[in-house]
Design a protein around this motif. Structure first.
Motif, PDB file in Angstrom:
ATOM      1  N   ASN A 260      33.267 -24.699  76.075  1.00 18.59           N
ATOM      2  CA  ASN A 260      34.403 -25.092  76.480  1.00 18.59           C
ATOM      3  C   ASN A 260      34.475 -25.869  77.985  1.00 18.59           C
ATOM      4  OD1 ASN A 260      36.318 -25.043  74.291  1.00 18.59           O
ATOM      5  ND2 ASN A 260      36.881 -22.964  74.811  1.00 18.59           N
ATOM      6  N   HIS A 261      35.388 -27.026  78.107  1.00 16.24           N
ATOM      7  CA  HIS A 261      35.348 -27.315  79.471  1.00 16.24           C
ATOM      8  C   HIS A 261      36.093 -26.422  80.593  1.00 16.24           C
ATOM      9  CE1 HIS A 261      37.383 -30.593  82.229  1.00 16.24           C
ATOM     10  NE2 HIS A 261      36.095 -30.966  81.798  1.00 16.24           N
ATOM     11  N   ALA A 262      35.437 -27.051  81.783  1.00 12.75           N
ATOM     12  CA  ALA A 262      35.920 -26.095  82.825  1.00 12.75           C
ATOM     13  C   ALA A 262      37.277 -25.872  83.097  1.00 12.75           C
ATOM     14  CB  ALA A 262      35.109 -26.765  84.076  1.00 12.75           C
ATOM     15  N   SER A 263      38.085 -26.712  82.793  1.00 15.73           N
ATOM     16  CA  SER A 263      39.547 -26.475  82.967  1.00 15.73           C
ATOM     17  C   SER A 263      39.992 -25.412  81.853  1.00 15.73           C
ATOM     18  CB  SER A 263      40.050 -27.826  82.494  1.00 15.73           C
ATOM     19  OG  SER A 263      39.888 -28.357  81.391  1.00 15.73           O
ATOM     20  N   LEU A 264      39.511 -25.399  80.679  1.00 19.16           N
ATOM     21  CA  LEU A 264      39.820 -24.229  80.041  1.00 19.16           C
ATOM     22  C   LEU A 264      39.295 -22.905  80.428  1.00 19.16           C
ATOM     23  CD1 LEU A 264      39.100 -25.801  76.550  1.00 19.16           C
ATOM     24  CD2 LEU A 264      41.273 -25.169  77.110  1.00 19.16           C
ATOM     25  N   VAL A 265      37.915 -22.825  80.783  1.00 19.90           N
ATOM     26  CA  VAL A 265      37.531 -21.619  81.470  1.00 19.90           C
ATOM     27  C   VAL A 265      38.345 -21.160  82.533  1.00 19.90           C
ATOM     28  CG1 VAL A 265      35.664 -20.656  82.739  1.00 19.90           C
ATOM     29  CG2 VAL A 265      35.268 -22.301  80.633  1.00 19.90           C
ATOM     30  N   LEU A 266      38.733 -22.064  83.716  1.00 18.43           N
ATOM     31  CA  LEU A 266      39.570 -21.956  84.669  1.00 18.43           C
ATOM     32  C   LEU A 266      40.831 -21.353  84.290  1.00 18.43           C
ATOM     33  CD1 LEU A 266      39.956 -21.763  87.901  1.00 18.43           C
ATOM     34  CD2 LEU A 266      40.906 -24.071  87.607  1.00 18.43           C
TER      35      LEU A 266
END
Lengths: 560, 473
Positions: A260-266
């Motif tokens: 998953n993309h960094a934004s989802l992780v964040l």
């Protein structure tokens, strides 16, 4: 990569029955095509009439050849050794130090960076830094003008020569439907709104920054997606990172795809919920996590989870894979979890009517609880949206961090989205949008097929307009990017940390704006550079799988 | 001798074996076997014993009922129904169909509908289109972005500037780029939500000090110093940051920067300064709080501000020394992983900077207007003015709370609504009550812009006064 959770993988042999399946072992775990997965997966009891998929789902991840893997590691080893050597030389002032240093007054402060943090940047990234951040000075359309730059100090700084490299074929921008244009109806509409409204808003949605244009956009987005309501935000990244915390919190569980993309992780991290990771697009891994979560509850207290949210993306931007949405939805229904689908790359780019991955599989948007996406890519604008049930959107209107604290979307940007979306929906009275969607699908198939025929290792789904071409070796990252630019083609190359260390790749993003002629030129050059750099790793092991049994790692303890 | 005894014992044992009754032998045999079994059997596990059968698992799955994805929102939730603004939110604003004078948008310098800004944005639109279709790294860097970064760095007199495509994401990405787990951040209690989110993402230790209370900050720094002396090895790798705002969004007060700088050098902590409200407002040339106090900008490690207030565009920027700022180009999440700022917004920001540089008098005008309305709003019974007299955004709070936040909010909303009816557009400062670390009391935020005439300011003040009296008394 790692053995399955709990180390309890039992190995089973499955026969792919009668379908072309090219699942292959990659780094120890298996990715399979739909046919094989459907046969093997544990959710076959929800499949009817032979499968959840209405269309063939062909996704390939050819195994990294052993020799290439070894050489890649050796390459990194050499680079690291030389890195240490040069750091040593820099330390003793034998080699000139180019990087910025701490102020004299603050030398006795605790150093701002840990030294090893920057080792990679200093010694590896710096060598090939010219492949990124190439400044452009035109519309990011099918062809783009790049500002020529030169470095006289080994990429530590760049000087602009003042020349412009004109008409570079753009294989890097996410301009899937070709709406990045400076002429035509979108631009005219945006210009009109710009003159009327100005560019800024200077307030948040909840305070006094809710323009009539925003309401119009949201109503349209809801109609486009086929959901009850939608809300739009000023930045795609922030749509994820500022809204997931509004949906889940302590005592909730997030199941997130490993890629998953960094934004989802964040967003997941900021929410305070427990996060568990499942293998990329691997439904057995997801089902195992779902089952365990419900059966065993929260760790230590053993209380049941309040709710479970599955985070997946439509198209994975580095892998070129498409989410196995029919299976995810079946699982989500079976285990009563909620589904958050990030369609950043897939909205507009997939499906017969450009409505994204839900449309591609012919599913019902109602089955996805949170439909998220961005306007940056297919719509040639910026920002993001969330669509879903009215209750969800009402809740977000009152509780989204974005709505309360962040400035709302710029009016001309809103107008660009409205016009391009209407065009895709065919509401502008033309069939232009539909043609773009079809053109993109055709370009994708053609480009992928040709690259595979040439013998490159290409990752991902055959319908995904994101096309990763494997380079593996660190030196080839720089070489490929430079050679392609020399031939007037702009490509994106990516290496660690965006990808696993040995899986450096080049990535092409197809666009409806690419003509056959442009694609053929690009293919010809890629072919040439591929020979030059010996990138044609594929061994074409497309053995008819009818009689070739292959191993599959599953995460099931028991067979039911 | 010894061997003779041993032999005797052995003989005796064998004899005992003969004499023992059969049942005894059998029992002992079984016991021995049992011991062997225990020795070789698997270790005893609690979990194994409680292993659930497939059926039990299925039942559990069947029984589990999740909470709804979102709780229902009451129809009368104060934030559910937004005001609808038709047309541009500039000096004159049409809210819910009624034309008002705008005292709510952060359009301090009135640049939102400035024809020059519009023309520059339009020219950019005609050249580049709207979107950038990529992050900065992948063909999303436009020449306008480089120009804007250059201009901002020059304007702020720093080595380098970096732009983000979203104001909120600027400081929220910058903090975690530097401060990591184990590092210590000293932060003002009144810090805005973006800072709070940045701190949360950084996972550092957070020490809150009382709003603008330097003694309290020093107390915390001292405590940390003592802690550090106990464990010097750890202290050598623990970075310390002080995060403050120039003008506080939540209080309208200015930070005591000179004292902060003193503390910075005394305790070796770096200062991150959020200037979203003070950039383009304070200082003779709009350079912000550093210019206001005459502090060398290099003493501040990082300055971050958004371009959504004074510049009336979208996005944000960080500036400072290259040694600090350049790091964000690979580590600022909101920079690396997000599409870049649409060029037309960057072009608008450049033109806004041009206007600011050409008319440095504008900042004095703004300050004068702030002072005027500030003075005019003093002495309203029931409402108190919170914030500096030079701050263009300040708060009106209830002098005495009714005891319930809900009731307070309702009262203030009544004042806002009635002012709106009398053509003065105001808004309450909105917060997420459950998410804020230190929730500020409810308030009406008044925003001053250079476009407001002296009469309009006077009118606004008297309207607020009258309405407040009618509502509160």
């Amino acid at each position: 990569m790692r053995p399955g959770p709990g180390g309890c993988c039992c190995r089973r042999t499955v026969r792919a029955n009668g379908c072309v399946a090219n699942g292959e072992v990659r780094n120890g775990y298996v990715r399979t095509s739909a046919a094989a997965a459907a046969a093997a997966s544990q959710i076959h009891h929800v499949t009817q009439n032979g499968g959840l998929y209405k269309r063939p789902f062909n996704e390939a991840f050819e195994e990294t050849p052993m020799l290439v893997a070894v050489l890649t590691y050796v390459g990194y080893g050499v680079l690291t050794l030389f890195g240490y050597l040069r750091d040593f030389l820099r330390h003793w002032r034998i080699e000139k130090c180019h990087h910025a240093t701490e102020r004299e007054e603050q030398k006795d402060f605790v150093s701002l960076y840990q030294d090893f943090e920057n080792f990679y940047t200093r010694n590896l990234y710096m060598r090939i830094r010219d492949n990124w951040n190439r400044p452009i000075c035109s519309v990011p359309g099918a062809r783009v003008d790049i500002m020529e730059r030169q470095s006289y100090d080994y990429n530590w700084s760049f000087k602009y020569t003042g020349n412009i490299i004109k008409g570079v074929i753009n294989m890097g921008s996410y301009n899937y439907l070709g709406f990045a244009r400076n002429t035509g109806s979108c631009q005219e509409a945006a210009a009109k709104i710009l003159e009327e409204y100005g560019v800024g808003v200077c307030s948040t949605r909840q305070e006094i920054g809710n323009l009539d244009k925003h309401e119009e956009l949201e109503e349209l987005v809801a109609r486009f997606l086929g959901v009850e309501a939608a809300m739009a935000y000023g930045m795609g990244f922030a749509t994820n990172s500022m809204n997931i915390p509004a949906l889940v919190g302590k005592g909730c569980l997030i199941l997130s795809d490993e890629l998953n993309h960094a934004s989802l992780v964040l967003g997941a991290r900021l929410s305070g919920a427990t996060i568990r990771i499942f293998k990329h697009n691997n439904m057995q891994s997801l089902e195992k996590l779902l089952k365990d979560a419900i059966v065993y509850g929260q760790p230590r207290t053993r209380r049941p989870w309040k709710k479970i949210l599955i985070l997946v993306e439509g198209i994975y931007s580095m892998e070129g894979s498409i989410v196995r949405l029919p299976e995810v939805i079946a699982l989500k229904k079976k285990y009563k979890a909620y589904l958050y689908l990030d369609e950043a790359h897939s909205i507009g780019a997939l499906g017969p009517t450009g409505r994204g991955v839900v449309d591609y599989f012919g599913l019902d948007p109602e089955d996805v609880d949170v439909m998220m996406g961005t306007f940056t890519k297919s719509f040639g604008a910026s920002g993001g949206y969330i669509g879903g049930k009215k209750e969800l959107i009402d809740y977000l209107r009152t509780h989204s961090h974005s709505a309360v604290y962040a400035t709302s979307l710029s009016p001309p940007v809103v107008e660009q989205i409205i016009t391009s979306m209407k065009c895709i929906m065919g509401q502008d009275g033309t069939s232009l949008g539909k043609e773009c969607v079809q053109q993109l699908a055709e370009n994708t198939r053609y480009f992928r097929r040709r690259l595979k025929e040439m013998g490159f290792i290409i990752y991902g789904n055959e319908d995904s307009p994101v096309v990763p071409l494997m380079l593996y070796m660190p030196a080839k990252i720089g070489a490929f990017g430079r050679e392609m630019l020399k031939r007037n083609i702009g490509v994106v190359v990516v290496g660690f940390p965006a990808t696993p260390i040995i899986e450096s790749r080049a990535r092409f993003c197809l666009s409806a704006a690419h003509t056959k002629e442009i694609l053929d030129t690009a293919l010809k050059e890629i072919d040439e550079v591929g020979d030059l750099l010996q990138l044609k790793y594929s061994r074409h092991r497309l053995v008819p799988l009818l009689d070739r049994p292959f191993d599959e790692t599953t995460y099931e303890e028991t067979e039911d | 001798m010894a061997t003779a005894t041993e032999q005797w014992v052995l003989v005796e044992m064998v004899q005992a074996l003969y004499e023992a009754p059969a049942y005894h032998l059998i029992l002992e045999g079984i016991l021995i076997l049992w011991i062997i079994r225990l020795l070789f059997s698997k270790t005893y596990k609690l979990q194994e014993r409680s292993d659930l059968t497939v059926k039990e698992k299925e039942e559990l799955i069947e029984e589990w009922q999740p909470e709804p994805l979102v709780p229902p929102v009451p129809k009368d939730h104060p934030a559910l129904n937004y005001n609808i603004v038709s047309g541009p939110p500039s000096h004159k604003i049409v809210v819910n169909g009624k034309e008002c004078i705008n005292f709510a948008s952060f359009n301090f310098l009135g640049l939102l509908d400035n024809p020059r800004v519009k023309a520059a944005a339009l020219a950019s639109l005609k050249k580049y289109g709207v979107g950038t279709c990529g992050p900065r790294g992948f063909y999303g860097t436009f020449d306008v972005h480089l120009d804007l970064e250059d201009r901002l760095a020059k304007f702020m007199k720093t080595e380098e500037a970096i732009i983000y495509s979203y104001g909120f994401a600027t400081i929220a990405s910058a903090i975690p780029a530097y401060s990591k787990r184990g590092d210590i951040v000293f932060v003002d209690r009144a810090a805005c939500f973006a800072i709070q989110k940045g701190l949360q993402a950084s996972r550092s230790d957070i020490k809150l000090f009382k709003h603008n209370d330097m003694a309290d900050l020093e107390r915390l720094l001292k405590e940390q110093e003592i802690e550090d002396q106990k464990n010097p090895r750890k202290a050598r790798v623990t970075r310390r940051f002080i995060v403050v705002e120039g003008l506080y969004m939540n209080t309208g007060t200015i930070c005591p920067l000179p004292e902060l700088v003193k503390l910075k050098y005394k305790y070796k902590a770096r200062i991150f300064l959020e200037e979203s409200l003070s950039f383009g407002v304070l200082g003779e040339h709009g350079g912000g709080v550093t210019e206001h106090y005459g502090i060398n900008i290099d003493d501040i490690d990082l300055i971050s501000a958004n371009m959504e207030n004074a510049l009336a565009s979208i996005g944000g920027f960080c500036c400072g020394r290259s040694f600090v700022i350049d790091h964000q180009r690979l580590s600022g999440q909101g920079y690396c992983f997000s599409a870049s700022l649409p060029p037309l917004l960057a072009a608008a920001a450049i033109e806004a900077l041009n206007i600011m540089e050409e008319n440095p008098g504008i900042f004095a005008v703004l300050k004068e207007k702030c002072r005027q309305i500030h003075k005019a709003l003093q002495g309203i019974s029931g409402l108190k003015v919170v914030g500096e007299s030079l701050s263009p955004a300040f708060h009106l709070q209830l002098e005495e709370s009714t005891g319930s936040r809900e009731q307070d909010v309702r009262l203030l909303q009544e004042i806002v609504d009635q002012c709106m009816n009398r053509s003065i557009a105001l808004t309450q400062a909105r917060y997420l009550e459950k998410e804020e670390k230190c929730l500020p009391p409810p308030s009406i935020r008044v925003v001053v812009t250079v476009e407001q005439t002296a009469e309009e300011l006077e009118r606004a003040a008297s309207t607020i006064k009258e309405v407040a009296q009618a509502v509160l008394l």
